[in-house]
Design a protein around this motif. Structure first.
Motif, PDB file in Angstrom:
ATOM      1  N   VAL A   1       1.148   4.871   0.451  1.00  0.00           N
ATOM      2  CA  VAL A   1       0.852   6.442   0.820  1.00  0.00           C
ATOM      3  C   VAL A   1       1.163   7.585   0.938  1.00  0.00           C
TER       4      VAL A   1
ATOM      5  N   TYR B   1      -4.842  -2.791   5.585  1.00  0.00           N
ATOM      6  CA  TYR B   1      -4.677  -1.185   5.833  1.00  0.00           C
ATOM      7  C   TYR B   1      -4.940  -1.205   7.498  1.00  0.00           C
TER       8      TYR B   1
ATOM      9  N   VAL C   1      -4.606   6.940   0.026  1.00  0.00           N
ATOM     10  CA  VAL C   1      -4.275   5.715  -0.503  1.00  0.00           C
ATOM     11  C   VAL C   1      -3.567   4.617  -1.524  1.00  0.00           C
TER      12      VAL C   1
ATOM     13  N   ASN D   1       0.456  -1.250  -0.032  1.00  0.00           N
ATOM     14  CA  ASN D   1       0.194   0.094  -0.215  1.00  0.00           C
ATOM     15  C   ASN D   1       0.955   1.215  -0.084  1.00  0.00           C
TER      16      ASN D   1
END
Length: 457
Positions: free
Chosen positions: A251, A324, A310, A249
């Motif tokens: 960010v 997450y 994200v 992920n």
């Protein structure tokens, strides 16, 4: 002294009204700027051109991770970082299918995620064809022994995802075919197009080979079966599967000026299937939400709260949303609202807000901005903010549901036609305008969706 006190009281009473007016004016200005801004298009074009297809666990996904970090930094985001986790990875190999009797013809297929590969030389068997999933489910255990089960149930075109919700049941029914003795499973693509391009997607691990047929080929098999002669198919599907593979992920944040610990979480998913370049699914969502945050960051002063974008890394094969939520469990009380853009670039036609919030000045400012864009602010509360925020929702985070017109989306998604040229820049900009208006109205106000929901009980 008395006059001074009265003046102070009057000023305090006028302050909320003035703040609401400023919020509304800035929301309108941001909407107008978003309609001509090219950031979303530039981001979407960059991802599809410079990276292309990016299935979870592939070299393309590694390139996408690095692309995401570089892009967020270049656009001025703060706290840019990668959150690594592990999840499944299914990668496609060589695939083919053909009718060998009674009317030899090639078939167009795409293996479904989690499919078991065939032996190296493929398999050949008679088909058992069902025009609806319920027809197959009505078969007793063992009824399909040694056969290739084929379900040709079509998908209905709808403005929302209702048609897909029904069709995806067909795509995921390989396990049911296996329970009835089938040695392989073919499903009509979960799509609304009429081209010979099959639409893939995820299936459930069933222990048998599974693939999606193009819609014309599903109808071709129906016509063959209707002639009363046994239809035999040769099928070859190769693939690799790992239960655990690195996933990411990506960010980045726009820090709030007054309450940086209070966060609005938005984004799209960075991964894609491999037939096309993942433009509508979901480079567009990455572009829309990144552009919305970037536009707000360009104001003379930052909003009160933090905006976090994200790029979820494993929506298609699953795991990014749960990872997450697990990583941010302790932060959930400070996540104001969450939402994901994951239905291409069709215009937003409806906004479902967190329960009880329609009458708050911030949401009135949002409504005033988007009604001219032909967006209906629904009286129904948001229930689904997107697959990657389901984990946050389960932990109590309010979600927003900005519904896009899906009328053409399922002609394209999970197919070789999922490419940049299918995106209308004007429709993409409308998405950015709606997301920007909502995110800013929340980020620069004091709205508490948990309180509005409690008050509405």
């Amino acid at each position: 002294m008395r006059n001074a006190l009265l003046a102070a009281v009057a000023a305090l009473s006028l302050a909320p009204a003035a703040q609401a007016a400023d919020l509304a004016a800035t929301t309108l200005a941001l909407r107008d700027k978003a309609l001509t801004d090219t950031t979303a298009w530039d981001v979407t074009e960059s991802l599809t051109t410079e990276v292309g297809a990016r299935p979870q666990g592939s070299p393309g996904m590694d390139r996408a991770r690095d692309w995401g970090v570089a892009k967020l930094k270049a656009l001025g985001f703060e706290n840019v970082h990668v959150e690594t986790f592990e999840t499944e990875s299914w990668l496609r190999g060589a695939e083919s299918a053909e009718v060998v009797a009674p009317y030899p013809q090639k078939l167009q297929i795409l293996g479904l995620g989690r499919s078991t590969p065939t032996p190296a030389g493929g398999i050949e068997a008679e088909i058992a064809l069902f025009r609806t999933l319920d027809e197959m489910l009505a078969q007793p255990p063992g009824a399909l022994k040694g056969k290739i089960a084929v379900v040709t149930q079509p998908m209905r075109r709808t403005q929302d995802i209702g048609g897909y919700a029904a069709a995806v049941r067909v795509r995921g029914a390989g396990g049911e075919a296996a329970k009835r003795g089938a040695i392989a499973y073919l499903a009509r693509s979960a799509s609304t197009d009429d081209t010979r391009l099959p639409h893939g997607g995820g299936g459930f691990r069933a222990g048998i080979p599974m693939a999606a047929l193009s819609t014309p080929d599903a109808e071709l098999l129906e016509r063959m079966a209707a002639r009363g002669k046994p239809v035999r198919i040769k099928l070859s599907l190769q693939s690799t599967f790992r239960e655990k593979a690195p996933a990411y992920n990506v960010v980045g944040e726009i820090k709030g000026r007054e309450k940086p610990e209070e966060v609005i979480v938005i984004g799209g998913h960075l991964d894609s299937w491999d037939a096309g370049t993942g433009a509508v699914d979901d480079a567009a969502g990455i572009g829309v939400t990144t552009a919305a945050a970037k536009l707000i960051a360009g104001l003379p002063q930052r909003p009160r709260r933090t905006i976090r974008v994200v790029m979820w890394g494993a929506e298609e094969q699953g795991g990014s949303g749960a990872a997450y939520a697990a990583a941010h469990r302790d932060e959930v009380a400070n996540i104001v609202v969450a939402g994901e853009s994951d239905l291409g670039a069709g215009e937003i036609f409806s906004a479902k807000l967190p329960k009880g919030s329609r009458e708050h000045p911030a949401m009135k400012a949002f409504a005033a901005a988007v009604v001219p864009l032909k967006v209906l602010v629904s009286r129904e509360p948001a229930e689904d903010g997107g697959a990657d925020v389901d984990g946050l929702k389960d932990l109590g985070t309010p979600v927003v549901q900005l519904q896009q017109d899906a009328g053409r989306y399922f002609d394209l998604h999970h197919s070789a036609d999922d490419t940049l040229d299918k995106i209308d820049p004007r429709e993409l900009a409308q998405n950015v305008a709606v997301w920007t208006a909502f995110v800013y109205a929340v980020a620069d106000s004091d709205i508490d969706f948990r309180k509005t929901a409690s008050a509405a009980q």
